[in-house]
Scaffold this active site. Structure first.
Site, PDB file in Angstrom:
ATOM      1  N   HIS A  73      53.863  53.559  46.110  1.00 27.20           N
ATOM      2  CA  HIS A  73      55.160  52.928  46.328  1.00 27.20           C
ATOM      3  C   HIS A  73      55.319  52.534  47.796  1.00 27.20           C
ATOM      4  CE1 HIS A  73      57.069  53.577  42.404  1.00 27.20           C
ATOM      5  NE2 HIS A  73      56.385  54.717  42.358  1.00 27.20           N
ATOM      6  N   ALA A  76      37.590  72.121  41.297  1.00 27.69           N
ATOM      7  CA  ALA A  76      38.845  72.209  40.556  1.00 27.69           C
ATOM      8  C   ALA A  76      40.034  72.264  41.503  1.00 27.69           C
ATOM      9  CB  ALA A  76      38.831  73.442  39.656  1.00 27.69           C
ATOM     10  N   LYS A 125      38.065  67.677  51.259  1.00 26.74           N
ATOM     11  CA  LYS A 125      37.152  67.429  52.370  1.00 26.74           C
ATOM     12  C   LYS A 125      35.723  67.652  51.893  1.00 26.74           C
ATOM     13  CE  LYS A 125      37.511  72.154  54.165  1.00 26.74           C
ATOM     14  NZ  LYS A 125      37.851  72.983  55.350  1.00 26.74           N
TER      15      LYS A 125
END
Length: 239
Positions: free
Chosen positions: A156, A203, A223
């Protein structure tokens, strides 16, 4: 019956083999379920005059079906929605498995229709995935994905503080996930990200930038943890 089921499943996974401890009643139940899924898919196969095998579980919805295509041996899980309107398209390759209770929504707005969702061959995506197609999402061949994958290929605009954010429109760059990747459960990928071939995402990671081939990625924001090289790794190496 066991041999027939193994033969059919090996169309998608050549290394598949049933365990010896599984009783014959389970093979029979699986056969009946797959037959029902195949019969359920026939309303789409006949409507679009497609002969490729499609297995559809209960409560599957397809919206804008003329913009949706699939290859052979595709499985779509219970309660999943596939949606594509306007000039957008949703393309599913051969041997794909889409988990239950998931949404693949190319366009969520008629004002600014999305681009596409492209899922390559032999891709497996777990339950509760939510993939938008605003700026386009591409998932390469042979990639495997855990439950709750979330892909958001748009952002947005919010630069004008005197105007409601919801009225400022969006910007879109798209998401590309390479071939032979492994994405763990609850991975979120944001707009503009490219993931190189052979990469692993731990995960729970939130990926907001791109990574090269054979990267091991994790964290919030994600990272680079390691680069895959010619040696053995285990799941403990990315925890």
């Amino acid at each position: 019956m066991k041999k027939v089921l193994e033969y059919l499943i090996k169309k998608r996974n050549p290394n598949f083999k049933f365990g010896n401890s599984i009783p014959i009643s389970h093979f029979f139940a699986l056969s009946i379920r797959k037959l029902i899924c195949l019969i359920r898919a026939h309303k789409y196969l006949f409507r679009l005059k497609k002969v490729n095998l499609l297995f559809i579980d209960k409560n599957v919805r397809m919206e804008g079906i003329s913009n949706i295509s699939w290859g052979k041996w595709v499985q779509i899980g219970n309660g999943t929605t596939l949606s594509s309107y306007g000039d957008s398209y949703l393309k599913i390759g051969n041997g794909v498995s889409l988990g239950s209770f998931s949404k693949y929504i190319v366009s969520s707005s008629f004002i600014e229709p999305g681009k596409h969702i492209i899922i390559g061959n032999n891709v497996g995506i777990g339950d509760f995935a939510h993939i938008g197609g605003g700026g386009g999402v591409e998932i390469g061949n042979d990639t495997i994905v855990g439950a709750y994958l979330s892909c958001h290929p748009s952002n947005h605009n919010f630069g004008d503080i005197n105007k409601l954010i919801r009225n400022q429109g969006v910007n879109r760059a798209g998401i590309k996930i390479g071939e032979n990747c492994w994405l763990g459960a609850k991975v979120t990928i944001l707009d503009g990200v490219t993931i190189g071939n052979g990469s692993i995402i731990a995960a729970g990671a939130v990926v907001n930038k791109s990574f090269p081939e054979n990267s091991i990625i994790g964290g919030v924001p994600a990272k680079l943890l390691k680069q895959r090289i010619n040696q053995k790794y285990s799941s403990e190496d990315i925890i």
